[in-house]
Design a protein around this motif. Structure first.
Motif, PDB file in Angstrom:
ATOM      1  N   PRO A  98      -0.106   4.468  10.482  1.00 42.98           N
ATOM      2  CA  PRO A  98       1.076   4.045  11.235  1.00 42.98           C
ATOM      3  C   PRO A  98       2.097   3.246  10.443  1.00 42.98           C
ATOM      4  O   PRO A  98       3.238   3.099  10.880  1.00 42.98           O
ATOM      5  CB  PRO A  98       0.458   3.180  12.344  1.00 42.98           C
ATOM      6  CG  PRO A  98      -0.791   2.625  11.731  1.00 42.98           C
ATOM      7  CD  PRO A  98      -1.297   3.678  10.794  1.00 42.98           C
ATOM      8  N   GLY A  99       1.706   2.684   9.316  1.00 45.96           N
ATOM      9  CA  GLY A  99       2.653   1.835   8.611  1.00 45.96           C
ATOM     10  C   GLY A  99       2.324   1.705   7.142  1.00 45.96           C
ATOM     11  O   GLY A  99       1.374   2.329   6.641  1.00 45.96           O
ATOM     12  N   ALA A 100       3.112   0.878   6.446  1.00 45.94           N
ATOM     13  CA  ALA A 100       2.972   0.746   4.995  1.00 45.94           C
ATOM     14  C   ALA A 100       1.587   0.240   4.607  1.00 45.94           C
ATOM     15  O   ALA A 100       0.978   0.738   3.656  1.00 45.94           O
ATOM     16  CB  ALA A 100       4.051  -0.184   4.455  1.00 45.94           C
ATOM     17  N   ASP A 101       1.073  -0.743   5.335  1.00 53.69           N
ATOM     18  CA  ASP A 101      -0.227  -1.298   4.975  1.00 53.69           C
ATOM     19  C   ASP A 101      -1.312  -0.230   4.996  1.00 53.69           C
ATOM     20  O   ASP A 101      -2.147  -0.146   4.082  1.00 53.69           O
ATOM     21  CB  ASP A 101      -0.609  -2.437   5.928  1.00 53.69           C
ATOM     22  CG  ASP A 101       0.212  -3.697   5.683  1.00 53.69           C
ATOM     23  OD1 ASP A 101       1.093  -3.661   4.798  1.00 53.69           O
ATOM     24  OD2 ASP A 101      -0.033  -4.705   6.367  1.00 53.69           O
ATOM     25  N   ALA A 105      -3.460   1.259   1.813  1.00 56.17           N
ATOM     26  CA  ALA A 105      -4.923   1.190   1.839  1.00 56.17           C
ATOM     27  C   ALA A 105      -5.525   2.564   1.546  1.00 56.17           C
ATOM     28  O   ALA A 105      -6.501   2.686   0.798  1.00 56.17           O
ATOM     29  CB  ALA A 105      -5.400   0.681   3.199  1.00 56.17           C
ATOM     30  N   MET A 106      -4.949   3.621   2.111  1.00 60.57           N
ATOM     31  CA  MET A 106      -5.434   4.979   1.850  1.00 60.57           C
ATOM     32  C   MET A 106      -5.214   5.363   0.396  1.00 60.57           C
ATOM     33  O   MET A 106      -6.063   6.008  -0.225  1.00 60.57           O
ATOM     34  CB  MET A 106      -4.725   5.983   2.770  1.00 60.57           C
ATOM     35  CG  MET A 106      -5.175   5.924   4.205  1.00 60.57           C
ATOM     36  SD  MET A 106      -4.388   7.222   5.184  1.00 60.57           S
ATOM     37  CE  MET A 106      -5.105   6.866   6.796  1.00 60.57           C
ATOM     38  N   THR A 149       1.911  -2.192  -4.083  1.00 62.40           N
ATOM     39  CA  THR A 149       1.083  -2.688  -2.982  1.00 62.40           C
ATOM     40  C   THR A 149       1.325  -4.181  -2.776  1.00 62.40           C
ATOM     41  O   THR A 149       1.466  -4.655  -1.638  1.00 62.40           O
ATOM     42  CB  THR A 149      -0.409  -2.442  -3.270  1.00 62.40           C
ATOM     43  OG1 THR A 149      -0.641  -1.039  -3.447  1.00 62.40           O
ATOM     44  CG2 THR A 149      -1.269  -2.940  -2.116  1.00 62.40           C
ATOM     45  N   ARG A 150       1.394  -4.932  -3.861  1.00 58.79           N
ATOM     46  CA  ARG A 150       1.637  -6.374  -3.754  1.00 58.79           C
ATOM     47  C   ARG A 150       3.019  -6.654  -3.170  1.00 58.79           C
ATOM     48  O   ARG A 150       3.185  -7.566  -2.344  1.00 58.79           O
ATOM     49  CB  ARG A 150       1.513  -7.027  -5.128  1.00 58.79           C
ATOM     50  CG  ARG A 150       0.082  -7.068  -5.661  1.00 58.79           C
ATOM     51  CD  ARG A 150       0.063  -7.445  -7.117  1.00 58.79           C
ATOM     52  NE  ARG A 150      -1.299  -7.563  -7.633  1.00 58.79           N
ATOM     53  CZ  ARG A 150      -1.612  -7.548  -8.911  1.00 58.79           C
ATOM     54  NH1 ARG A 150      -0.652  -7.427  -9.826  1.00 58.79           N
ATOM     55  NH2 ARG A 150      -2.871  -7.659  -9.295  1.00 58.79           N
ATOM     56  N   ARG A 151       4.008  -5.872  -3.600  1.00 59.65           N
ATOM     57  CA  ARG A 151       5.365  -6.105  -3.088  1.00 59.65           C
ATOM     58  C   ARG A 151       5.469  -5.753  -1.606  1.00 59.65           C
ATOM     59  O   ARG A 151       6.164  -6.445  -0.852  1.00 59.65           O
ATOM     60  CB  ARG A 151       6.377  -5.285  -3.887  1.00 59.65           C
ATOM     61  CG  ARG A 151       6.645  -5.811  -5.288  1.00 59.65           C
ATOM     62  CD  ARG A 151       7.865  -5.147  -5.898  1.00 59.65           C
ATOM     63  NE  ARG A 151       7.641  -3.740  -6.165  1.00 59.65           N
ATOM     64  CZ  ARG A 151       7.167  -3.260  -7.320  1.00 59.65           C
ATOM     65  NH1 ARG A 151       6.863  -4.104  -8.305  1.00 59.65           N
ATOM     66  NH2 ARG A 151       6.999  -1.968  -7.495  1.00 59.65           N
ATOM     67  N   SER A 152       4.780  -4.693  -1.192  1.00 59.51           N
ATOM     68  CA  SER A 152       4.928  -4.200   0.181  1.00 59.51           C
ATOM     69  C   SER A 152       3.986  -4.869   1.158  1.00 59.51           C
ATOM     70  O   SER A 152       4.303  -5.007   2.338  1.00 59.51           O
ATOM     71  CB  SER A 152       4.703  -2.689   0.220  1.00 59.51           C
ATOM     72  OG  SER A 152       5.648  -2.017  -0.581  1.00 59.51           O
ATOM     73  N   CYS A 153       2.810  -5.276   0.678  1.00 60.49           N
ATOM     74  CA  CYS A 153       1.784  -5.816   1.585  1.00 60.49           C
ATOM     75  C   CYS A 153       1.534  -7.301   1.375  1.00 60.49           C
ATOM     76  O   CYS A 153       0.651  -7.873   2.025  1.00 60.49           O
ATOM     77  CB  CYS A 153       0.477  -5.047   1.404  1.00 60.49           C
ATOM     78  SG  CYS A 153       0.640  -3.266   1.649  1.00 60.49           S
TER      79      CYS A 153
END
Length: 246
Positions: A98-101, A105-106, A149-153
């Motif tokens: 459903p979202g960036a996180d 993760a996938m 990943t660090r920037r987005s999550c």
């Protein structure tokens, strides 16, 4: 390793790369933010390039020009088959992310599957140049995913740990691949002179045994004198062997 098993292993590696390419291509179509959409497009494009590497390895295996590089090819094949099934499930879950996180993760799950040592071991048979190098390119690919990943999550403890573990595993695999290559060289038949004990290298030059093993096994030697030679060379000396350290 039988030729059939080697080809199966390479095909499984290629298949995993294609699963990652398809997952990232899907993410690029559903992502609403332009920077992230471009990021997933780039990740998908890089996976397509990685597929090209595996196609080269597959061609080498088809021509039977790859040596036996895996200690247990059947076990490797079975492990990669299990990983492939797991990553197919990840791909099937993609549309439900459903979202960036969830998408990141996938992606990390997918990339972790491709940290199997077989990847690093087989990648070493593709030559490196200024434009491309499979091991270096894949490490850059991982770093790009971890940084995004660090920037987005966010820079939480979990993302920091996962990022460090992924990079550490890949570097350890590259080191393992290099060690296996050295062991494989030492296991090969070595042409040695029956008289002077010099060894013929790949270029046909006869070199001292110590130098050969320093070059191929990164071994250092110390010199001593065994009891038999001690008695022969120094009959006046009574006692054990003399060690002479360089």
């Amino acid at each position: 390793m039988t030729d059939k098993l080697l080809i199966e292993v390479v095909q499984l590696c290629l298949g995993l790369e294609d699963l990652a390419r398809r997952l990232y291509a899907h993410f690029s179509t559903v992502e609403q933010e332009d920077p992230l959409r471009r990021f997933w497009e780039r990740m998908s494009s890089e996976e397509a390039a990685h597929k090209g590497y595996w196609e080269e390895v597959l061609a080498l295996s088809g021509r039977r020009t790859l040596p036996a590089v895996l200690e247990n090819p059947r076990k490797t094949r079975d492990e990669l088959m299990t990983l492939s099934r797991e990553m197919e499930e990840v791909l099937a879950e993609g549309p439900r992310a459903p979202g960036a996180d969830a998408r990141f993760a996938m992606a990390l799950r997918m990339e972790t599957a491709m940290l199997h040592p077989a990847f690093a071991v087989l990648f070493q048979f593709i030559g490196c140049n200024d434009q491309r190098c499979p091991g270096r390119d894949y490490e850059d690919h991982l770093r790009r995913l971890i940084d995004q990943t660090r920037r987005s999550c966010g820079k939480g403890i979990e993302s920091e740990l996962v990022g460090k573990l992924v990079q550490m595993l890949w570097r350890d695999n590259l080191k393992l691949a290099g060690q296996m290559s050295e062991i494989r060289e030492l296991k090969a038949l070595i042409p040695i002179c029956a008289s002077c004990k010099r060894i013929r290298d790949e270029e046909g030059q006869w070199i001292q045994m110590e130098l050969f093993f320093q070059q191929h096994g990164k071994l250092e030697f110390t010199h001593g004198c065994c009891p038999d030679c001690l008695r022969k060379l120094y009959p006046e000396v009574d006692g054990g062997p003399i060690d002479v350290l360089e």
